[in-house]
Scaffold this active site. Structure first.
Site, PDB file in Angstrom:
ATOM      1  N   LYS A   1       0.834  -1.211   0.000  1.00  0.00           N
ATOM      2  CA  LYS A   1       0.000   0.000   0.000  1.00  0.00           C
ATOM      3  C   LYS A   1       0.869   1.262   0.000  1.00  0.00           C
ATOM      4  O   LYS A   1       0.651   2.173  -0.799  1.00  0.00           O
ATOM      5  CB  LYS A   1      -0.896   0.021   1.247  1.00  0.00           C
ATOM      6  CG  LYS A   1      -1.550   1.371   1.508  1.00  0.00           C
ATOM      7  CD  LYS A   1      -2.435   1.370   2.738  1.00  0.00           C
ATOM      8  CE  LYS A   1      -1.750   1.593   4.052  1.00  0.00           C
ATOM      9  NZ  LYS A   1      -1.482   3.004   4.400  1.00  0.00           N
ATOM     10  N   ASN A   2       1.851   1.303   0.904  1.00  0.00           N
ATOM     11  CA  ASN A   2       2.598   2.554   1.074  1.00  0.00           C
ATOM     12  C   ASN A   2       3.643   2.794  -0.016  1.00  0.00           C
ATOM     13  O   ASN A   2       4.283   3.849  -0.048  1.00  0.00           O
ATOM     14  CB  ASN A   2       3.230   2.615   2.471  1.00  0.00           C
ATOM     15  CG  ASN A   2       2.152   2.815   3.535  1.00  0.00           C
ATOM     16  OD1 ASN A   2       1.003   3.131   3.213  1.00  0.00           O
ATOM     17  ND2 ASN A   2       2.521   2.625   4.793  1.00  0.00           N
TER      18      ASN A   2
ATOM     19  N   ARG B   1      -5.014  10.672   4.385  1.00  0.00           N
ATOM     20  CA  ARG B   1      -3.996  11.724   4.519  1.00  0.00           C
ATOM     21  C   ARG B   1      -2.943  11.639   3.426  1.00  0.00           C
ATOM     22  O   ARG B   1      -2.338  12.650   3.065  1.00  0.00           O
ATOM     23  CB  ARG B   1      -3.320  11.634   5.880  1.00  0.00           C
ATOM     24  CG  ARG B   1      -4.272  11.766   7.027  1.00  0.00           C
ATOM     25  CD  ARG B   1      -3.533  11.584   8.314  1.00  0.00           C
ATOM     26  NE  ARG B   1      -2.496  12.600   8.453  1.00  0.00           N
ATOM     27  CZ  ARG B   1      -2.715  13.822   8.887  1.00  0.00           C
ATOM     28  NH1 ARG B   1      -3.916  14.192   9.240  1.00  0.00           N
ATOM     29  NH2 ARG B   1      -1.730  14.682   8.986  1.00  0.00           N
TER      30      ARG B   1
ATOM     31  N   CYS C   1      -6.203  13.174  12.994  1.00  0.00           N
ATOM     32  CA  CYS C   1      -5.957  11.785  12.635  1.00  0.00           C
ATOM     33  C   CYS C   1      -5.973  10.961  13.908  1.00  0.00           C
ATOM     34  O   CYS C   1      -5.565  11.430  14.962  1.00  0.00           O
ATOM     35  CB  CYS C   1      -4.598  11.686  11.957  1.00  0.00           C
ATOM     36  SG  CYS C   1      -4.064  10.000  11.699  1.00  0.00           S
TER      37      CYS C   1
ATOM     38  N   ARG D   1       0.135  14.536  13.193  1.00  0.00           N
ATOM     39  CA  ARG D   1       0.620  14.373  11.824  1.00  0.00           C
ATOM     40  C   ARG D   1       0.587  15.654  10.986  1.00  0.00           C
ATOM     41  O   ARG D   1      -0.108  15.732   9.969  1.00  0.00           O
ATOM     42  CB  ARG D   1      -0.161  13.250  11.130  1.00  0.00           C
ATOM     43  CG  ARG D   1      -0.119  11.961  11.906  1.00  0.00           C
ATOM     44  CD  ARG D   1      -0.820  10.841  11.207  1.00  0.00           C
ATOM     45  NE  ARG D   1      -0.052  10.293  10.094  1.00  0.00           N
ATOM     46  CZ  ARG D   1      -0.484   9.312   9.324  1.00  0.00           C
ATOM     47  NH1 ARG D   1      -1.670   8.796   9.521  1.00  0.00           N
ATOM     48  NH2 ARG D   1       0.253   8.858   8.349  1.00  0.00           N
ATOM     49  N   PRO D   2       1.327  16.660  11.406  1.00  0.00           N
ATOM     50  CA  PRO D   2       1.396  17.887  10.605  1.00  0.00           C
ATOM     51  C   PRO D   2       2.144  17.658   9.290  1.00  0.00           C
ATOM     52  O   PRO D   2       2.789  16.628   9.120  1.00  0.00           O
ATOM     53  CB  PRO D   2       2.170  18.866  11.498  1.00  0.00           C
ATOM     54  CG  PRO D   2       2.935  18.018  12.445  1.00  0.00           C
ATOM     55  CD  PRO D   2       2.182  16.721  12.595  1.00  0.00           C
ATOM     56  N   VAL D   3       2.029  18.631   8.376  1.00  0.00           N
ATOM     57  CA  VAL D   3       2.735  18.509   7.087  1.00  0.00           C
ATOM     58  C   VAL D   3       3.726  19.661   6.896  1.00  0.00           C
ATOM     59  O   VAL D   3       4.073  20.024   5.779  1.00  0.00           O
ATOM     60  CB  VAL D   3       1.746  18.428   5.889  1.00  0.00           C
ATOM     61  CG1 VAL D   3       1.003  17.101   5.891  1.00  0.00           C
ATOM     62  CG2 VAL D   3       0.773  19.597   5.883  1.00  0.00           C
ATOM     63  N   ASP D   4       4.191  20.231   8.028  1.00  0.00           N
ATOM     64  CA  ASP D   4       5.076  21.394   7.965  1.00  0.00           C
ATOM     65  C   ASP D   4       6.374  21.101   7.211  1.00  0.00           C
ATOM     66  O   ASP D   4       6.926  21.990   6.552  1.00  0.00           O
ATOM     67  CB  ASP D   4       5.396  21.889   9.389  1.00  0.00           C
ATOM     68  CG  ASP D   4       5.972  20.785  10.263  1.00  0.00           C
ATOM     69  OD1 ASP D   4       5.335  19.716  10.367  1.00  0.00           O
ATOM     70  OD2 ASP D   4       7.077  20.972  10.811  1.00  0.00           O
ATOM     71  N   GLN D   5       6.871  19.872   7.281  1.00  0.00           N
ATOM     72  CA  GLN D   5       8.142  19.563   6.608  1.00  0.00           C
ATOM     73  C   GLN D   5       7.971  19.535   5.089  1.00  0.00           C
ATOM     74  O   GLN D   5       8.876  19.910   4.348  1.00  0.00           O
ATOM     75  CB  GLN D   5       8.703  18.232   7.094  1.00  0.00           C
ATOM     76  CG  GLN D   5       8.983  18.196   8.580  1.00  0.00           C
ATOM     77  CD  GLN D   5       9.958  19.280   9.003  1.00  0.00           C
ATOM     78  OE1 GLN D   5      11.048  19.413   8.434  1.00  0.00           O
ATOM     79  NE2 GLN D   5       9.574  20.067   9.991  1.00  0.00           N
TER      80      GLN D   5
ATOM     81  N   ASP E   1       4.317   0.684  12.071  1.00  0.00           N
ATOM     82  CA  ASP E   1       3.186  -0.031  11.463  1.00  0.00           C
ATOM     83  C   ASP E   1       3.108  -1.496  11.897  1.00  0.00           C
ATOM     84  O   ASP E   1       2.149  -2.191  11.547  1.00  0.00           O
ATOM     85  CB  ASP E   1       3.260   0.047   9.930  1.00  0.00           C
ATOM     86  CG  ASP E   1       2.977   1.445   9.418  1.00  0.00           C
ATOM     87  OD1 ASP E   1       2.462   2.276  10.199  1.00  0.00           O
ATOM     88  OD2 ASP E   1       3.272   1.719   8.239  1.00  0.00           O
TER      89      ASP E   1
ATOM     90  N   ILE F   1       7.133   7.242  17.141  1.00  0.00           N
ATOM     91  CA  ILE F   1       6.797   7.956  15.902  1.00  0.00           C
ATOM     92  C   ILE F   1       5.480   8.727  16.021  1.00  0.00           C
ATOM     93  O   ILE F   1       5.402   9.895  15.657  1.00  0.00           O
ATOM     94  CB  ILE F   1       6.715   6.981  14.701  1.00  0.00           C
ATOM     95  CG1 ILE F   1       7.979   6.122  14.604  1.00  0.00           C
ATOM     96  CG2 ILE F   1       6.470   7.735  13.393  1.00  0.00           C
ATOM     97  CD1 ILE F   1       9.236   6.813  14.164  1.00  0.00           C
TER      98      ILE F   1
ATOM     99  N   ARG G   1      -8.737  -0.630   4.383  1.00  0.00           N
ATOM    100  CA  ARG G   1      -7.933   0.436   3.777  1.00  0.00           C
ATOM    101  C   ARG G   1      -6.563  -0.080   3.367  1.00  0.00           C
ATOM    102  O   ARG G   1      -5.977   0.429   2.409  1.00  0.00           O
ATOM    103  CB  ARG G   1      -7.726   1.581   4.781  1.00  0.00           C
ATOM    104  CG  ARG G   1      -8.972   2.373   5.044  1.00  0.00           C
ATOM    105  CD  ARG G   1      -8.660   3.558   5.904  1.00  0.00           C
ATOM    106  NE  ARG G   1      -7.613   4.381   5.295  1.00  0.00           N
ATOM    107  CZ  ARG G   1      -7.149   5.485   5.821  1.00  0.00           C
ATOM    108  NH1 ARG G   1      -7.623   5.917   6.973  1.00  0.00           N
ATOM    109  NH2 ARG G   1      -6.212   6.171   5.217  1.00  0.00           N
TER     110      ARG G   1
END
Ligand code: EPU
Length: 417
Positions: free
Chosen positions: A22-23, A92, A116, A121-125, A304, A326, A396
Site C-alpha cells: 500500500k505505502n 492523509r 488523525c 501528523r502535521p505537514v510542515d516539513q 506499522d 513515531i 484500507r
C-alpha cells in the site's frame, strides 16, 4: 458497517501470497502526475486507499485503466490541480499529489488533512521543503495553495525523518531546475520503490536507499512500467498471526530483505524462521517469549508493526515494554486488547504488557488500520467468538485479509452490514 466474526483457537497452517505494498503504491500512483506519458503498474493491491488515490487522480483528469492488479495511468491532460477535502479527509496520503503537481504544473490546491486517529501528523516539513525550492504556499479556507513558476533545486534538511515528506520532496525535485539535496531522508523500502519508478521515468537520483538523496532536475519525464514491491507490513502481520496462534506458515511473493527488524523480533519471540529471496516460513510451537520494542524509522522497528506485536506480547510468557516514538497516539488498540483479557498498561508513549495465558472472545472495535490487525490477531487466539467491528479500517490497507487467513485455516468470516 462490515465486521469480522472470528472463532478463535487452532493453529495456522499453509501458504499464502503477499500483496503489493500500500505505502509504495500510493506515492507511485501520485507519480503518474509527473509525466504526460503512461505509467504502467503491476502488483497494485486492491485496497480502499488505492481506490481513494484513483478517485483523486481521476478527479484531476488522469486517465486510469485497471484490471486486477494491473493499472495504467496517463496524465496527459489535467483539468484540475485540486485535492478536495472530501477525499483528503478520508486519506492523509492524498498530500502526496502536492509535490508532483507543483513540479509539473507549478500549481496545486490541496486540502489540509484534518485530525488523525494516531497523532497530529502535521505537514510542515513538506511545506518547508517546497518553500526552500521556491514555492509560495499559503493556507486559505482550509486549503494549501501552492504556486511556483519553476521549482529550483535546494538543500533541504528535514527536522525529522518523514516518509511521505521525503516522497513529496523527491517528486517535486525531479522536475526542478538544478540540484536538490534532501538530507535526513527517509530510507523506507517504499521510498526506494518510488525512487526506482522515478529513475525508470528518466529522473536523475543518487543515494537511493540512503538518508541523503541527490536529485538533478530534468525538463520532462517519460512513461515507464513497474511492479510494486511486496507489502512488508502485510507479510509481518500474517507472520505475527501465525506466531500468536502457533503452527507453520509460508508466505510467498514477499520481500524478506525489507523485513529485518520484524523477522529479528519474531525470532526473539521464539519463532523459527527460514527465508528465501521471496518467501518466509515460520514455525511456532511454544508460548511466545516477551519482546521489548522501540519503534523507529527504517531500518528500525516499524511503527506499522507495533500493534500486531502488542497482540503477540499480550500472550507471552513474561512482561515486555513497548515504546512508540513515531506517533503520539498509537495505542488505541490497548483498551480493546484489554477487553479481550490482555493486561496492558500505558504510561505516556510506553506500554507495559504483562503476558497472559489466554484471551477470551468479545466484541471489539477497530480504531485504525494497524489497530484492527492487532484485534484480528488477538481474536484468532481468543477462546470463543470475537467480533471485530468497523473493519473498514482494515480494508484500507489489507487486501482480502479474511480470504488469506481462511487459506491458513483460520475461522474468520466477514459479516456484511
Ligand atoms: N511529521 C511532522 N511534520 C511533517 C511530517 C511528519 O511533524 O511535515 C511527523 C509525524 O507527525 C510523525 C513523524 O513525523 O510523528 C513521522 O511521520 P511520517 O511523515 O513519516 O508519516 P507519514 O509519511 O504520514 C507514512 C506511512 C504510515 C507510517 C509512517 C511511519 C504512508 C502513506 N503512510 O506516514 O503508514 O506509519 O509513514 O512509518 O506511507 C499505515 O500504513 O498504517 C500508516 C499509518
Amino acid at each position: 458497517m462490515d465486521r469480522f466474526l472470528i472463532r478463535g483457537g487452532g493453529e495456522l497452517e499453509g501458504r499464502v501470497d503477499v500483496s503489493g505494498a500500500k505505502n509504495a503504491a500510493l506515492p507511485i500512483l501520485a507519480a503518474s502526475l509527473l509525466s504526460a506519458e503512461a505509467l504502467e503498474l503491476r502488483n497494485v493491491p486492491q485496497l480502499q486507499d488505492v481506490r481513494t488515490m484513483q478517485r483523486l487522480l481521476a478527479g484531476m483528469g488522469v486517465q486510469i485503466q485497471r484490471e486486477g492488479d494491473w493499472m495504467r495511468l496517463q496524465a496527459s491532460d489535467l483539468f484540475s490541480v485540486e485535492a478536495p477535502y472530501d477525499l483528503v479527509k478520508t486519506m492523509r496520503a492524498s498530500i502526496l499529489v502536492l509535490g508532483p503537481l507543483l513540479g509539473r504544473f507549478g500549481e496545486a490546491r490541496v486540502s489540509l488533512p484534518g485530525g488523525c486517529a494516531i497523532g497530529q501528523r502535521p505537514v510542515d516539513q513538506h511545506i518547508k521543503g517546497l518553500e526552500a525550492m521556491g514555492a509560495e504556499i499559503r493556507i486559505e479556507h482550509g486549503y494549501l495553495l501552492a504556486r511556483a513558476d519553476r521549482l529550483r533545486g535546494a538543500r533541504i534538511v528535514t527536522d525529522m525523518v518523514t516518509v511521505t515528506g521525503t516522497e513529496n520532496l523527491l517528486m517535486a525535485a525531479v522536475l526542478a531546475e538544478g540540484e536538490t539535496l534532501i538530507e535526513n531522508a527517509a530510507r523506507e523500502p517504499e521510498v526506494v520503490d518510488l525512487a526506482r519508478v522515478l529513475v525508470a521515468m528518466g529522473a536523475h537520483i543518487q543515494g537511493i536507499g540512503s538518508d541523503q538523496l541527490r536529485v538533478e532536475g530534468v525538463h520532462a519525464l517519460r512513461g515507464a512500467s513497474h511492479r510494486i514491491m511486496p507489502d512488508r507490513i502485510e507479510a509481518g502481520t500474517l507472520l505475527c498471526a501465525a506466531a500468536a496462534c502457533g503452527g507453520r506458515i509460508r508466505i510467498t511473493s514477499a520481500l524478506p530483505a525489507s523485513m529485518d527488524a520484524t523477522l529479528e523480533k519474531l525470532r526473539e519471540a521464539g519463532a523459527s524462521l527460514q527465508t528465501g529471496e521471496d518467501w518466509v516460513e515460520l514455525a511456532m510451537h511454544e508460548r511466545p517469549l516477551p519482546v521489548n520494542l522501540r519503534t523507529a524509522p527504517y531500518p528500525g522497528f516499524a511503527t506499522d508493526m507495533q500493534a500486531q506485536f502488542m497482540a503477540l506480547n499480550a500472550l507471552a510468557d513474561g512482561t515486555s515494554i513497548i515504546h512508540e516514538t513515531i506517533f503520539e497516539n498509537r495505542f488505541m488498540h490497548v483498551q480493546e486488547l484489554n477487553r479481550l483479557g490482555a493486561n496492558i498498561q500505558i504510561e505516556g508513549n510506553t506500554a507495559v504488557v504483562k503476558g497472559v495465558r489466554g484471551l477470551s472472545g468479545a466484541r471489539v472495535m477497530a480504531t485504525d488500520l494497524r489497530a484492527s490487525a492487532a484485534l484480528v490477531i488477538a481474536g484468532l487466539v481468543a477462546e470463543g467468538e470475537t467480533s471485530v467491528e468497523r473493519i473498514y479500517h482494515l480494508d484500507r490497507g489489507y487486501e482480502g485479509m479474511e480470504g488469506k487467513l481462511q487459506q491458513l485455516g483460520a475461522r474468520v468470516e466477514r459479516v456484511r452490514a
